[in-house]
Design a protein around this motif. Structure first.
Motif, short mmCIF file in Angstrom:
data_model
loop_
_atom_site.label_atom_id
_atom_site.label_comp_id
_atom_site.label_asym_id
_atom_site.label_seq_id
_atom_site.Cartn_x
_atom_site.Cartn_y
_atom_site.Cartn_z
N ALA A 130 -1.84 7.01 -6.22
CA ALA A 130 -3.20 6.60 -5.85
C ALA A 130 -3.26 5.09 -5.64
CB ALA A 130 -4.19 7.03 -6.92
N ALA A 131 -2.61 4.34 -6.53
CA ALA A 131 -2.59 2.88 -6.39
C ALA A 131 -1.89 2.49 -5.09
CB ALA A 131 -1.90 2.24 -7.59
N MET A 132 -0.80 3.19 -4.76
CA MET A 132 -0.06 2.90 -3.54
C MET A 132 -0.92 3.20 -2.31
SD MET A 132 3.24 4.88 -2.02
CE MET A 132 2.20 6.31 -1.73
N ASN A 133 -1.63 4.33 -2.34
CA ASN A 133 -2.48 4.70 -1.20
C ASN A 133 -3.65 3.74 -1.04
OD1 ASN A 133 -0.94 6.90 -0.36
ND2 ASN A 133 -2.01 8.29 -1.75
N GLU A 134 -4.14 3.23 -2.17
CA GLU A 134 -5.27 2.31 -2.15
C GLU A 134 -4.87 0.94 -1.62
OE1 GLU A 134 -7.96 0.74 -5.68
OE2 GLU A 134 -7.97 2.93 -5.54
N ALA A 135 -3.73 0.46 -2.07
CA ALA A 135 -3.27 -0.88 -1.67
C ALA A 135 -1.76 -0.83 -1.46
CB ALA A 135 -3.62 -1.90 -2.75
N PRO A 136 -1.33 -0.36 -0.27
CA PRO A 136 0.11 -0.26 -0.04
C PRO A 136 0.79 -1.63 -0.02
CG PRO A 136 -1.16 0.73 1.77
CD PRO A 136 -2.12 0.09 0.84
N SER A 137 1.78 -1.77 -0.86
CA SER A 137 2.59 -2.99 -0.89
C SER A 137 3.98 -2.58 -1.35
CB SER A 137 1.99 -4.02 -1.86
OG SER A 137 2.13 -3.56 -3.20
N SER A 138 4.91 -3.48 -1.21
CA SER A 138 6.27 -3.17 -1.66
C SER A 138 6.29 -2.79 -3.13
CB SER A 138 7.19 -4.38 -1.43
OG SER A 138 7.27 -4.67 -0.06
N GLU A 139 5.49 -3.49 -3.94
CA GLU A 139 5.45 -3.22 -5.38
C GLU A 139 4.89 -1.84 -5.69
OE1 GLU A 139 4.01 -6.07 -4.03
OE2 GLU A 139 5.72 -7.35 -4.47
N THR A 140 3.77 -1.49 -5.04
CA THR A 140 3.16 -0.18 -5.33
C THR A 140 4.03 0.96 -4.82
OG1 THR A 140 1.79 -0.27 -3.33
CG2 THR A 140 0.79 -1.05 -5.40
N ILE A 141 4.73 0.72 -3.70
CA ILE A 141 5.63 1.76 -3.16
C ILE A 141 6.81 1.97 -4.12
CG2 ILE A 141 7.26 2.28 -1.30
CD1 ILE A 141 5.19 0.97 0.63
N VAL A 142 7.39 0.88 -4.61
CA VAL A 142 8.51 0.98 -5.55
C VAL A 142 8.05 1.65 -6.85
CG1 VAL A 142 10.06 -0.38 -7.03
CG2 VAL A 142 9.85 -0.93 -4.60
N ALA A 143 6.87 1.25 -7.34
CA ALA A 143 6.35 1.84 -8.59
C ALA A 143 6.10 3.33 -8.42
CB ALA A 143 5.07 1.13 -9.01
N ALA A 144 5.54 3.73 -7.28
CA ALA A 144 5.28 5.15 -7.03
C ALA A 144 6.60 5.92 -6.93
CB ALA A 144 4.44 5.33 -5.77
N THR A 145 7.57 5.34 -6.27
CA THR A 145 8.88 5.99 -6.13
C THR A 145 9.52 6.18 -7.50
OG1 THR A 145 9.17 4.99 -3.96
CG2 THR A 145 11.15 5.85 -5.02
N LYS A 146 9.49 5.14 -8.32
CA LYS A 146 10.05 5.25 -9.68
C LYS A 146 9.33 6.33 -10.48
CE LYS A 146 11.93 0.65 -10.56
NZ LYS A 146 11.78 -0.58 -11.36
N ALA A 147 8.02 6.38 -10.36
CA ALA A 147 7.25 7.37 -11.11
C ALA A 147 7.62 8.79 -10.67
CB ALA A 147 5.75 7.13 -10.92
N VAL A 148 7.75 9.00 -9.37
CA VAL A 148 8.09 10.34 -8.87
C VAL A 148 9.51 10.71 -9.30
CG1 VAL A 148 8.49 11.73 -6.79
CG2 VAL A 148 6.47 10.27 -6.94
N ARG A 149 10.43 9.77 -9.25
CA ARG A 149 11.80 10.04 -9.71
C ARG A 149 11.80 10.37 -11.21
NH1 ARG A 149 13.87 11.63 -5.21
NH2 ARG A 149 14.01 10.02 -3.63
#
Length: 195
Positions: free
Chosen positions: A119-138
């Motif tokens: 949700a944070a990534m979709n709200e404000a896409p940035s390199s940090e939010t994309i990396v954080a979302a990827t780590k969370a999914v992994r």
């Protein structure tokens, strides 16, 4: 001789009564330890319950010689002995339920973190939010892959985990989509700056 038979019969009654008292005490101790499993049991509670069931079994079996001399008591002892597997199954079932609940709690925690990160990534896409979302999914993928034995023995939990596993590719696709959108936007900014 008739007094000897009366004395033996009375001695047997006393011995049976003494053994019954021991069985009652073992039953009470076992019941208490089994009841402790109803709350949020720890590993020590399971060990205590298993130990109490073993003590109950050995107490009942200790009356075998009395059962040889008193057929009625032999039937009672047989009935008590037949209950032991049910007590052992009760412990095993509760242990299974506890492990499933702990696993579910872990994966629910990780799954809610994934939802928050995506949700944070979709709200404000940035390199940090994309990396954080990827780590969370992994992390969710890893949590879902653990405890395979639980999934073999608990069909309901297995279905729940399977449902979450189906969501992982969706999240990864959403992340990939955001990653590509971010790269396109960054590239567009570079092109606009170059004009």
């Amino acid at each position: 001789a008739p007094y000897r038979a009366q004395i033996e019969a009375r001695r047997l009654e006393v011995d049976v009564a003494a053994h019954e008292a021991k069985v009652e005490a073992a039953t009470a101790a076992m019941t208490e330890k089994l009841a402790a499993l109803d709350e949020e049991p720890k590993e020590a509670d399971f060990a205590a319950a298993e130990s109490a069931v073993a003590a109950y079994r050995s107490t009942v079996e200790a009356g075998a010689s009395l059962g040889e001399r008193d057929k009625g008591y032999a039937r009672t002892l047989t009935a008590l002995t037949k209950k032991v597997p049910a007590y052992e199954a009760q412990i095993a079932r509760r242990q299974q339920e506890t492990m499933v609940a702990a696993h579910r709690k872990r994966i629910d925690s990780v799954a809610s973190a994934v939802e928050a990160q995506v949700a944070a990534m979709n709200e404000a896409p940035s390199s940090e939010t994309i990396v954080a979302a990827t780590k969370a999914v992994r992390g969710l993928e890893q949590a879902l892959g653990a405890e395979d034995e639980l999934l073999k023995t608990d069909k309901k939990h297995a279905a729940y985990v399977a449902g979450l596993k189906r969501v992982v590719p969706q999240h990864l696709a959403a992340i990939e989509k955001q990653k590509i959108a971010k790269e396109v936007a960054d590239h567009r900014v570079e092109l606009d700056a170059a004009k």
